[in-house]
Design an enzyme around this catalytic site. Structure first.
Site, PDB file in Angstrom:
ATOM      1  CB  SER A  62      45.832  -6.804 -17.929  1.00 30.71           C
ATOM      2  OG  SER A  62      44.317  -6.278 -17.701  1.00 30.71           O
ATOM      3  CE  LYS A  63      40.697  -5.983 -14.805  1.00 31.65           C
ATOM      4  NZ  LYS A  63      40.753  -4.903 -14.179  1.00 31.65           N
ATOM      5  CG  ASP A  64      46.197 -13.842 -15.588  1.00 25.55           C
ATOM      6  OD1 ASP A  64      45.310 -13.842 -15.404  1.00 25.55           O
ATOM      7  OD2 ASP A  64      46.821 -14.510 -16.426  1.00 25.55           O
TER       8      ASP A  64
END
Length: 361
Positions: A62-64
C-alpha cells in the site's frame, strides 16, 4: 473495417494495424487493487469478509500510494528537481516504494531502516539502488540512533534533499483519502459496514476511514495495534503511556510515539494482537486462500477474529480488511520454519504447520 484482423473477401481484404497497449512505467500500475472474498479463513465467523489486497501494487504494498502521491506533490510545489535526494524513515515497504518511484523520476534515495525489518526487505531496498542505514529498533524515538533521528540528521547533512517524514505528513492521509477510500466505496457499491486495518503511521486507516465515513458515518472503523505499542491506549485515554512500550516483532504495525498522520477521531476502536498469533494467521491465509501475504495481513485476520469474539459482526456485515503487503518480504521470518522455531512460535497446536522436506538421494 476490422481492427487488428485480416478479413478476406472475394475481391479485397482490409487490415488495420493494432496499436501496442502498454504502460509508460510501473507507476501507472499503482492503485486500483482488487477486492477478494475471504472464504476459508473466516468460514466460522458471521458476516461477509473481503480483502483489499495491496500486494497487487507494483511495489507489492500500500506504500506505493503515498510514495507517488507525496513525491508528485513535492514536484508540483517545485521543491524537488531531477537529481535531488529523497530521504525517509521506513520499516521497509515505504522505502521500497520511494526507491521505485525515485528510479523512474530520477532521484537519489537514502533510507533509515529499523533493524526489526526483515533481511529480505533490506536486501530489496539495496537492490533498487537505495543507500540504506540500518538503525537499532529497540531504542526510544528521541534517541539519536533511532531511525527517526538518523533520517533527520541525514536530511540536514544532504544538500538538495527532502525528508518525506511519513509519520508526521498530512499527505500520507490525503493519498489514501484520494485513492484507497474511493476504490473501496466503489468496489462495495457503498455496502461496506466495517473497515479493518493496521495502524502504524496511521495514514492508510485514517485517509481511507475519512473518505468512507463522509459517505456513510455508520461505517465502523476497526484498527489493529500490537502489544508493545502505545496507540490503543492513546486512542482510549488521549494519554501517552511509556510503560506500554516494549519490544515486539511485527513490522509496520504499532508505534512508540504518536504519529500526527493518525487521525484518531476517524477510528472507532483499537484491538491489540500478538506476534505469534499474527504470524500463524499470515501463514494460514497463504495456505488456505492462496494469497501470499505479509506479517501485518496476518495481524488483520487475527484482529478480525478477536473483534468477532466480541460480537462486532453479524450475518449482514460486509467487512473489508486491508492486507498491506506481500509475503515475499518475510521469507526469512514468518515463512521460515527455523525463525518460527527460534521465536518459540511452534507448539503442540501449530506443529503441524511445519512442512517436511524429503531429499531424494
Amino acid at each position: 473495417m476490422f481492427r487488428g484482423v485480416i478479413k478476406f473477401t472475394s475481391t479485397n481484404y482490409f487490415f488495420m494495424k493494432e496499436e501496442i497497449q502498454a504502460y509508460n512505467s510501473v507507476l501507472e500500475l499503482i492503485g486500483d487493487t482488487p477486492l477478494i472474498r475471504l472464504n476459508k479463513v473466516t468460514e466460522k465467523l458471521e458476516g461477509n469478509f473481503y480483502a483489499k489486497v495491496e500486494a497487487f501494487n507494483p511495489g507489492h504494498s500500500s506504500k506505493d500510494r503515498i510514495a507517488l502521491y507525496i513525491i508528485e506533490e513535492a514536484e508540483r510545489k517545485g521543491i524537488l528537481s531531477p537529481g535531488d535526494t529523497i530521504i525517509e524513515t521506513t520499516s521497509g515497504n515505504t522505502g521500497f516504494s520511494i526507491a521505485m518511484v525515485s528510479i523512474i523520476k530520477g532521484y537519489n534515495c537514502i533510507l533509515a531502516v529499523s533493524s526489526k525489518s526483515s533481511k529480505d526487505k533490506i536486501d530489496m531496498l539495496r537492490s533498487l539502488g537505495a543507500k540504506v542505514y540500518v538503525c537499532p529498533a529497540h531504542v526510544s524515538a528521541d534517541d539519536e540512533r533511532s531511525y527517526y533521528n538518523v533520517a533527520k540528521r541525514l536530511h540536514e547533512e544532504t544538500k538538495g534533499s527532502i525528508y518525506i517524514n511519513q509519520y508526521f505528513n498530512q499527505l500520507n492521509i490525503d493519498a489514501h483519502y484520494n485513492s484507497t477510500g474511493p476504490e473501496i466505496w466503489k468496489q462495495t457499491n457503498g455496502k461496506i459496514t466495517h473497515l479493518v486495518a493496521c495502524s502504524g503511521t496511521g495514514g492508510t486507516i485514517s485517509g481511507t476511514a475519512k473518505f468512507l465515513k463522509e459517505q456513510n458515518p455508520n461505517i465502523k472503523v476497526l484498527a489493529v495495534d500490537a502489544f508493545g505499542s502505545v496507540l490503543k491506549k492513546y486512542h482510549e485515554t488521549k494519554e501517552f503511556d511509556n510503560d506500554e512500550i516494549y519490544p515486539y516483532r511485527i513490522e509496520g504495525l504499532g508505534k512508540n510515539l504518536i504519529p500526527s498522520a493518525t487521525d484518531f477521531d476517524t477510528i472507532d476502536k483499537f484491538m491489540k494482537v500478538t506476534d505469534e498469533e499474527s504470524a500463524h494467521c499470515a501463514r494460514e491465509i497463504t495456505r488456505k486462500e492462496g494469497l501470499f501475504v505479509g506479517y501485518t495481513s496476518g495481524a488483520v485476520l487475527q484482529a478480525i477474529r478477536q473483534y468477532a469474539d466480541e460480537g462486532e459482526f453479524d450475518k449482514n456485515s460486509n467487512v473489508i480488511a486491508i492486507f498491506p503487503d506481500h509475503g515475499s518480504r518475510y521469507m526469512s521470518k514468518v515463512y521460515s520454519d527455523d525463525w518460527m522455531h527460534e521465536q518459540g512460535f511452534f507448539d503442540s497446536v501449530h506443529q503441524e504447520e511445519v512442512q517436511k522436506i524429503e531429499l531424494i538421494k
